[in-house]
Design a protein around this motif. Structure first.
Motif, PDB file in Angstrom:
ATOM      1  N   LYS A  75      39.745  -2.722  13.193  1.00 45.94           N
ATOM      2  CA  LYS A  75      38.438  -3.144  13.676  1.00 45.94           C
ATOM      3  C   LYS A  75      37.590  -1.910  13.931  1.00 45.94           C
ATOM      4  O   LYS A  75      38.045  -0.956  14.554  1.00 45.94           O
ATOM      5  CB  LYS A  75      38.567  -3.940  14.972  1.00 45.94           C
ATOM      6  N   GLU A  76      36.376  -1.933  13.433  1.00 45.37           N
ATOM      7  CA  GLU A  76      35.436  -0.835  13.643  1.00 45.37           C
ATOM      8  C   GLU A  76      34.098  -1.399  14.091  1.00 45.37           C
ATOM      9  O   GLU A  76      33.697  -2.466  13.657  1.00 45.37           O
ATOM     10  CB  GLU A  76      35.238  -0.034  12.356  1.00 45.37           C
ATOM     11  N   LEU A  77      33.427  -0.645  14.946  1.00 50.50           N
ATOM     12  CA  LEU A  77      32.077  -1.008  15.357  1.00 50.50           C
ATOM     13  C   LEU A  77      31.107  -0.716  14.221  1.00 50.50           C
ATOM     14  O   LEU A  77      31.244   0.286  13.523  1.00 50.50           O
ATOM     15  CB  LEU A  77      31.647  -0.208  16.576  1.00 50.50           C
ATOM     16  N   THR A  78      30.138  -1.586  14.064  1.00 48.23           N
ATOM     17  CA  THR A  78      29.037  -1.286  13.164  1.00 48.23           C
ATOM     18  C   THR A  78      28.245  -0.161  13.830  1.00 48.23           C
ATOM     19  O   THR A  78      27.979  -0.208  15.022  1.00 48.23           O
ATOM     20  CB  THR A  78      28.151  -2.522  12.981  1.00 48.23           C
ATOM     21  N   TYR A  79      27.897   0.863  13.093  1.00 47.08           N
ATOM     22  CA  TYR A  79      27.192   1.986  13.684  1.00 47.08           C
ATOM     23  C   TYR A  79      26.024   2.359  12.796  1.00 47.08           C
ATOM     24  O   TYR A  79      25.765   1.724  11.782  1.00 47.08           O
ATOM     25  CB  TYR A  79      28.146   3.163  13.918  1.00 47.08           C
ATOM     26  N   PHE A  80      25.313   3.379  13.146  1.00 39.31           N
ATOM     27  CA  PHE A  80      24.110   3.784  12.423  1.00 39.31           C
ATOM     28  C   PHE A  80      24.215   5.245  12.005  1.00 39.31           C
ATOM     29  O   PHE A  80      24.980   6.009  12.573  1.00 39.31           O
ATOM     30  CB  PHE A  80      22.863   3.585  13.297  1.00 39.31           C
ATOM     31  N   ASN A  81      23.429   5.597  11.010  1.00 39.72           N
ATOM     32  CA  ASN A  81      23.368   6.981  10.535  1.00 39.72           C
ATOM     33  C   ASN A  81      21.989   7.549  10.812  1.00 39.72           C
ATOM     34  O   ASN A  81      20.989   6.839  10.740  1.00 39.72           O
ATOM     35  CB  ASN A  81      23.645   7.058   9.032  1.00 39.72           C
ATOM     36  N   ILE A  82      21.962   8.840  11.114  1.00 42.63           N
ATOM     37  CA  ILE A  82      20.718   9.572  11.298  1.00 42.63           C
ATOM     38  C   ILE A  82      20.747  10.726  10.302  1.00 42.63           C
ATOM     39  O   ILE A  82      21.512  11.670  10.467  1.00 42.63           O
ATOM     40  CB  ILE A  82      20.577  10.109  12.730  1.00 42.63           C
TER      41      ILE A  82
ATOM     42  N   TYR B 271      14.814   1.892  23.254  1.00 41.72           N
ATOM     43  CA  TYR B 271      14.475   2.944  22.294  1.00 41.72           C
ATOM     44  C   TYR B 271      13.013   2.778  21.910  1.00 41.72           C
ATOM     45  O   TYR B 271      12.651   1.827  21.220  1.00 41.72           O
ATOM     46  CB  TYR B 271      15.386   2.858  21.064  1.00 41.72           C
ATOM     47  N   PRO B 272      12.127   3.698  22.356  1.00 41.91           N
ATOM     48  CA  PRO B 272      10.679   3.496  22.221  1.00 41.91           C
ATOM     49  C   PRO B 272      10.085   3.808  20.847  1.00 41.91           C
ATOM     50  O   PRO B 272       8.884   3.692  20.674  1.00 41.91           O
ATOM     51  CB  PRO B 272      10.111   4.448  23.279  1.00 41.91           C
ATOM     52  N   PHE B 273      10.917   4.204  19.883  1.00 39.11           N
ATOM     53  CA  PHE B 273      10.409   4.578  18.565  1.00 39.11           C
ATOM     54  C   PHE B 273      10.785   3.519  17.529  1.00 39.11           C
ATOM     55  O   PHE B 273      11.494   2.567  17.828  1.00 39.11           O
ATOM     56  CB  PHE B 273      10.968   5.939  18.156  1.00 39.11           C
ATOM     57  N   ASN B 274      10.340   3.721  16.302  1.00 43.49           N
ATOM     58  CA  ASN B 274      10.651   2.807  15.205  1.00 43.49           C
ATOM     59  C   ASN B 274      12.146   2.875  14.901  1.00 43.49           C
ATOM     60  O   ASN B 274      12.646   3.885  14.419  1.00 43.49           O
ATOM     61  CB  ASN B 274       9.827   3.176  13.974  1.00 43.49           C
ATOM     62  N   ILE B 275      12.851   1.812  15.165  1.00 41.22           N
ATOM     63  CA  ILE B 275      14.301   1.779  15.008  1.00 41.22           C
ATOM     64  C   ILE B 275      14.723   1.841  13.535  1.00 41.22           C
ATOM     65  O   ILE B 275      15.849   2.207  13.220  1.00 41.22           O
ATOM     66  CB  ILE B 275      14.888   0.530  15.710  1.00 41.22           C
ATOM     67  N   ASP B 276      13.807   1.526  12.630  1.00 41.53           N
ATOM     68  CA  ASP B 276      14.109   1.565  11.199  1.00 41.53           C
ATOM     69  C   ASP B 276      13.909   2.954  10.604  1.00 41.53           C
ATOM     70  O   ASP B 276      14.136   3.151   9.411  1.00 41.53           O
ATOM     71  CB  ASP B 276      13.229   0.565  10.446  1.00 41.53           C
TER      72      ASP B 276
ATOM     73  N   ASP C 232      22.385   7.716  21.686  1.00 45.48           N
ATOM     74  CA  ASP C 232      23.104   6.856  20.750  1.00 45.48           C
ATOM     75  C   ASP C 232      23.305   5.454  21.326  1.00 45.48           C
ATOM     76  O   ASP C 232      23.167   4.461  20.620  1.00 45.48           O
ATOM     77  CB  ASP C 232      24.460   7.457  20.392  1.00 45.48           C
ATOM     78  N   LEU C 233      23.626   5.386  22.600  1.00 47.14           N
ATOM     79  CA  LEU C 233      23.828   4.084  23.240  1.00 47.14           C
ATOM     80  C   LEU C 233      22.533   3.265  23.237  1.00 47.14           C
ATOM     81  O   LEU C 233      22.551   2.066  22.936  1.00 47.14           O
ATOM     82  CB  LEU C 233      24.336   4.262  24.667  1.00 47.14           C
ATOM     83  N   CYS C 234      21.413   3.904  23.546  1.00 48.69           N
ATOM     84  CA  CYS C 234      20.125   3.200  23.538  1.00 48.69           C
ATOM     85  C   CYS C 234      19.792   2.684  22.143  1.00 48.69           C
ATOM     86  O   CYS C 234      19.322   1.548  21.987  1.00 48.69           O
ATOM     87  CB  CYS C 234      19.017   4.113  24.046  1.00 48.69           C
ATOM     88  N   ILE C 235      20.048   3.489  21.124  1.00 53.98           N
ATOM     89  CA  ILE C 235      19.798   3.061  19.744  1.00 53.98           C
ATOM     90  C   ILE C 235      20.727   1.905  19.383  1.00 53.98           C
ATOM     91  O   ILE C 235      20.301   0.898  18.824  1.00 53.98           O
ATOM     92  CB  ILE C 235      19.978   4.233  18.766  1.00 53.98           C
TER      93      ILE C 235
ATOM     94  N   LEU D 158      19.643  -1.840  18.237  1.00 51.06           N
ATOM     95  CA  LEU D 158      19.975  -2.361  16.916  1.00 51.06           C
ATOM     96  C   LEU D 158      20.854  -3.609  16.947  1.00 51.06           C
ATOM     97  O   LEU D 158      20.617  -4.554  16.204  1.00 51.06           O
ATOM     98  CB  LEU D 158      20.700  -1.289  16.095  1.00 51.06           C
ATOM     99  N   TYR D 159      21.874  -3.598  17.799  1.00 49.73           N
ATOM    100  CA  TYR D 159      22.915  -4.623  17.692  1.00 49.73           C
ATOM    101  C   TYR D 159      22.987  -5.601  18.858  1.00 49.73           C
ATOM    102  O   TYR D 159      23.674  -6.602  18.765  1.00 49.73           O
ATOM    103  CB  TYR D 159      24.273  -3.954  17.497  1.00 49.73           C
ATOM    104  N   LYS D 160      22.270  -5.323  19.932  1.00 53.07           N
ATOM    105  CA  LYS D 160      22.317  -6.216  21.089  1.00 53.07           C
ATOM    106  C   LYS D 160      20.949  -6.727  21.507  1.00 53.07           C
ATOM    107  O   LYS D 160      20.825  -7.442  22.500  1.00 53.07           O
ATOM    108  CB  LYS D 160      22.988  -5.521  22.284  1.00 53.07           C
ATOM    109  N   GLY D 161      19.890  -6.310  20.795  1.00 51.85           N
ATOM    110  CA  GLY D 161      18.558  -6.841  21.052  1.00 51.85           C
ATOM    111  C   GLY D 161      17.817  -6.260  22.244  1.00 51.85           C
ATOM    112  O   GLY D 161      16.800  -6.798  22.648  1.00 51.85           O
TER     113      GLY D 161
END
Length: 71
Positions: free
Chosen positions: A3-10, A53-58, A38-41, A45-48
């Motif tokens: 099991k792995e968490l879905t995560y994001f790349n920068i 996070y005050p910037f464009n998440i995309d 990272d937690l705020c992002i 992204l995943y919990k609504g």
């Protein structure tokens, strides 16, 4: 079963990196700042939790992450 968490790349990196900081002390001890960012992002992204996070998440970029640390 693995099991792995879905995560994001920068910019190709798996989350943030304290070596991005310009300040030598933040490079040494900035792990909590990066972890918080990272937690705020992640929560946005995943919990609504859009208010964390005050910037464009995309549009995640190193320079934006570094400016978020200054808030």
């Amino acid at each position: 079963m693995k099991k792995e968490l879905t995560y994001f790349n920068i910019e190709g990196e798996y989350g943030g990196n304290q070596n991005w900081f310009y300040d030598p002390m933040m490079r040494l001890g900035g792990c909590a700042a990066i972890a918080t960012c990272d937690l705020c992002i992640y929560l946005n992204l995943y919990k609504g939790n859009k208010h964390l996070y005050p910037f464009n998440i995309d549009y995640l970029q190193k320079r934006i992450i570094l400016s978020f640390q200054k808030l």
